[in-house]
Design a protein around this motif. Structure first.
Motif, PDB file in Angstrom:
ATOM      1  N   GLU A  60       0.833  -1.209   0.000  1.00 47.95           N
ATOM      2  CA  GLU A  60       0.000   0.000   0.000  1.00 47.95           C
ATOM      3  C   GLU A  60       0.863   1.251   0.000  1.00 47.95           C
ATOM      4  OE1 GLU A  60      -3.255   2.266   2.888  1.00 47.95           O
ATOM      5  OE2 GLU A  60      -1.814   0.845   3.697  1.00 47.95           O
ATOM      6  N   ASP A  64       1.059   4.050  -2.963  1.00 51.94           N
ATOM      7  CA  ASP A  64       0.796   5.469  -2.724  1.00 51.94           C
ATOM      8  C   ASP A  64       1.979   6.334  -3.158  1.00 51.94           C
ATOM      9  OD1 ASP A  64      -1.663   4.811  -1.714  1.00 51.94           O
ATOM     10  OD2 ASP A  64      -1.064   4.917   0.387  1.00 51.94           O
ATOM     11  N   ARG A 450     -11.981   7.110  -0.890  1.00 52.80           N
ATOM     12  CA  ARG A 450     -10.753   6.928  -0.121  1.00 52.80           C
ATOM     13  C   ARG A 450     -10.915   7.310   1.348  1.00 52.80           C
ATOM     14  NH1 ARG A 450      -8.113   8.983  -4.993  1.00 52.80           N
ATOM     15  NH2 ARG A 450      -6.864   7.328  -5.941  1.00 52.80           N
ATOM     16  N   ASP A 469      -8.313   0.671  -1.295  1.00 50.24           N
ATOM     17  CA  ASP A 469      -7.877   2.059  -1.116  1.00 50.24           C
ATOM     18  C   ASP A 469      -8.858   2.831  -0.231  1.00 50.24           C
ATOM     19  OD1 ASP A 469      -6.243   4.225  -1.304  1.00 50.24           O
ATOM     20  OD2 ASP A 469      -6.766   4.755  -3.364  1.00 50.24           O
TER      21      ASP A 469
END
Length: 713
Positions: A60, A64, A450, A469
């Motif tokens: 993750e 990002d 998100r 997400d």
């Protein structure tokens, strides 16, 4: 002539040993890829998925970083060490992101062979190092935590301290400036890569200081090396650390005559005091509390409520059997004992090898604090294995022909590696999620925003954030008792209580990020809720959540989803334990039954289940420890997705509900036995039976493996 001279070059031989051991390690790790590639359910986005739950945290973070942003307070591992490395590999190579996170551990963890062979080479025993490298690279615990797909910091967590050990030994033997500057560099890199290595780094430095005081007390280079390593520990910016280290090293290299022992002692004392002032002891105390004393930090933070201790539920921190301990370290009990003898001989012959004891002792901590620590003992005892074979070979070369001795040595090494190779063959770890589960989470990404939250158990926190997400309440790094209480409550209690708690826990969690550190909202969200709703009794407050007239005054700022996978049934009894507690002692005060099983066979007219329960052929009664109990209802589930089930009442006075799941997606969950408390839980009613309150929830994803509900309130 050229080839003959070429292979007489010791550096070429050393390089070929390292290369051969490295290729061997990589080849062994590719077996899992070969095996897993047979199963379509392990693939997502045209690549095999990873096998490490925590790996999704770094995935993750890397995702990002590639995107260039992440949401405030989303707990993303943005710029974490492995995330940053993955991001850079992605940018400079043509490989897909999924391919990188699948194979990165294969190539980085295999680097363990480099420091092992280099250390042995310092003692002119490179053959011993080569043999040790073969064993260490595939020993059970090291392989398990560095195999293909095991995307986690473990891929370098042993490699880096071995490099520190190598330069310590090299400094002892050569007393060179190169080793002197490399030591703080690798300590700093290790701390960056794995912040939890702080205690091991301190142990290595402390032991090196003790060794220096005993054997090299008059040599200034050793004191200087300790000071430089200590300078990497204070909690200050890395560029300040680097500047100080480079300056001190430069002055020492150019003007070593000014660095007298008394001056170095004063400098060392000043460095140590600065370390303490900057909080350098706190990480050690925290790890001692968590792994040795098994305390839950939430107990200290809340100053009131006591929550269920998560350490009671994590297998990795449970003590292990000594036979398993030996097998995980060396592949077999025989090789372990053989390695112990070799390690003792190694230290007797080369006393500086005693500097490896902090790493070895951390591995032996597994006997007290859990199997995760066995990985540290692997390379150190592998040295013993390699050295003893080398020692016996050299001894017998004086008595027998070289070809015979070499043949026997090679055969013995092969046989000794066989248990580890066999383990690789049978250790067929599944991916964290199945293809369908990952697909459904990818679908949720298209539904949720998100800033939305998904309420789920902490085991699924990282994968949910990676694939969908979104935000989560808990994950593999945030799961103290006070954190786990909320998803446990939402999944275990009735639906109205679940809905109210899901909304409150999300809103209060989000508010807590902006509250002062010493505020009640930061220390204990549950107590903050009670204060805002003017309730001093926790039981009355939690009971009020089940009432239709309970009014949520907290403003709604985002959508909330509840994630319920079929696989959660196997751990639901553990999940429930976190909310059915006495807040005065953190212990279970509401006994319950929820047990999954599969049939083992028939015996004397009874069906024997894997959980030790015997069912009567007609499913009307069951036997637990020879005590016969009647079943309240038998529920035959044909399809979870279609809510196709048949409930057969048996005895209204019976204590238990028995679920039989046809075509179960998980073979070892075919029967579920539960009491009334668990039968009425949100998880059982909403997931298995499809009985959800349409005024509280919308069903947005519905499959045999996963159901996701959107909160309406």
């Amino acid at each position: 002539m050229f080839k003959k001279e070429y292979f007489k070059n010791p550096y070429i031989i050393l390089f070929l040993m390292i290369l051969s051991a490295y290729i061997f390690s990589i080849a062994c790790r590719f077996y899992w890829v070969f095996w897993a590639s047979q199963f379509n359910e392990y693939f997502f986005n045209n690549q095999l998925m990873i096998t490490s739950n925590d790996g999704y945290a770094f995935a993750e973070g890397a995702r990002d970083m590639i995107a260039g942003f992440h949401q405030p307070n989303d707990l993303s591992y943005y710029d974490a060490s492995l995330s940053a490395l993955t991001y850079r590999v992605y940018k400079i190579t043509p490989f897909s992101f999924e391919t990188i996170i699948l194979y990165l551990s294969v190539f980085l963890s295999s680097l363990i062979v480099v420091p092992i062979i280099l250390i042995a080479n310092e003692y002119k025993r490179s053959l011993a190092g080569f043999i040790a490298a073969l064993l260490a690279s595939i020993a059970n615990s090291y392989y398990n935590r560095t195999m293909a797909g095991y995307y986690d910091t473990d891929m370098l967590v042993i490699v880096l301290p071995l490099f520190i050990l190598f330069f310590m030994i090299r400094l002892v033997l050569r007393k060179d400036l190169f080793s002197l500057i490399c030591l703080p560099f690798f300590v700093r890199v290790y701390l960056w890569w794995y912040p939890s290595s702080y205690t091991l780094n301190v142990s290595l430095i402390g032991f090196f200081l003790l060794y220096s005081l005993i054997f090299h007390r008059k040599e200034t280079i050793f004191y200087m090396s300790i000071i430089l390593m200590l300078m990497t520990l204070p909690n200050i910016a890395w560029y300040y650390q680097s500047s100080i280290i480079v300056l001190l090293f430069s002055f020492y290299a150019l003007k070593s005559e000014y660095f007298k022992i008394k001056f170095l002692i004063l400098l060392g004392i000043f460095t140590f005091i600065f370390l303490i002032i900057s909080g350098g002891i706190d990480p050690i105390l925290y790890q001692l509390k968590f792994y040795i004393f098994r305390s839950d930090e939430s107990v200290n933070l809340t100053h009131g409520f006591m929550y269920f201790n998560v350490n009671q539920t994590i297998q990795e921190v449970e003590s292990i059997d000594f036979n398993i301990f030996m097998q995980r370290i060396s592949g077999s009990e025989f090789v372990f004992l053989f390695s112990i003898i070799g390690f003792i001989l190694f230290i007797i012959s080369h006393r500086s090898m005693i500097l490896s004891l902090p790493i070895l002792l951390l591995g032996f901590l597994a006997l007290k604090s859990g199997l995760r620590f066995t990985i540290y003992a692997v390379p150190i005892l592998a040295f013993g294995f390699g050295y003893l074979i080398y020692f016996l070979r050299e001894m017998n070369l004086k008595k027998y022909k070289a070809k015979l001795v070499n043949f026997i040595a090679i055969l013995f090494v092969f046989l000794s590696l066989t248990p580890a190779l066999s383990h690789i063959y049978i250790y067929r770890a599944p991916t964290v999620f199945s293809k369908n589960e990952a697909t459904q989470l990818d679908q949720l990404k298209k539904i949720a925003n998100r800033e939305d939250y998904v309420v789920a158990w902490w085991d699924y926190g990282y994968p949910i954030r990676y694939y969908s997400d979104v935000k989560t309440l808990v994950d593999g790094g945030k799961h103290l008792g006070k954190d786990n209480f909320f998803p446990s409550f939402a999944l275990t209690k009735d639906q109205r209580s679940a809905a109210n708690m899901a909304r409150l826990s999300v809103e209060y969690t989000e508010k807590s990020f902006y509250a002062p550190n010493d505020s009640l909202l930061r220390k204990d969200i549950l107590q903050a809720m009670m204060k805002d709703y003017n309730e001093s009794n926790v039981d009355l407050f939690l009971y009020s959540l089940s009432k239709p007239d309970f009014k949520i005054d907290t403003p709604k700022t985002r959508d909330v989803y509840i994630y319920m996978p079929f696989r959660m049934a196997s751990i639901f009894s553990t999940i429930a334990s976190f909310s059915l507690i006495d807040f005065n002692n953190g212990k279970l005060d509401q006994p319950f039954v929820f047990s999954t099983a599969y049939p083992l066979g028939r015996e004397n007219g009874e069906i024997i289940l894997s959980n030790g329960i015997a069912l009567s052929d007609d499913f009307r009664s069951l036997k637990i420890n020879n005590d016969v109990s009647m079943i309240h209802s038998f529920i035959e589930l044909n399809s979870v997705q279609q809510n196709d089930y048949k409930e057969i009442p048996i005895d209204p006075n019976g204590q238990y509900y028995l679920f039989y799941i046809k075509n179960s997606p998980i073979p070892y969950i075919q029967f579920i036995l539960m009491d009334k408390t668990m039968f009425n839980s949100a998880f059982v009613q909403m997931f298995f039976l499809g009985n959800y309150d349409k005024s509280l929830f919308d069903l947005v994803i519905n499959t045999q493996d996963v159901k996701v509900f959107k909160l309406k309130i």
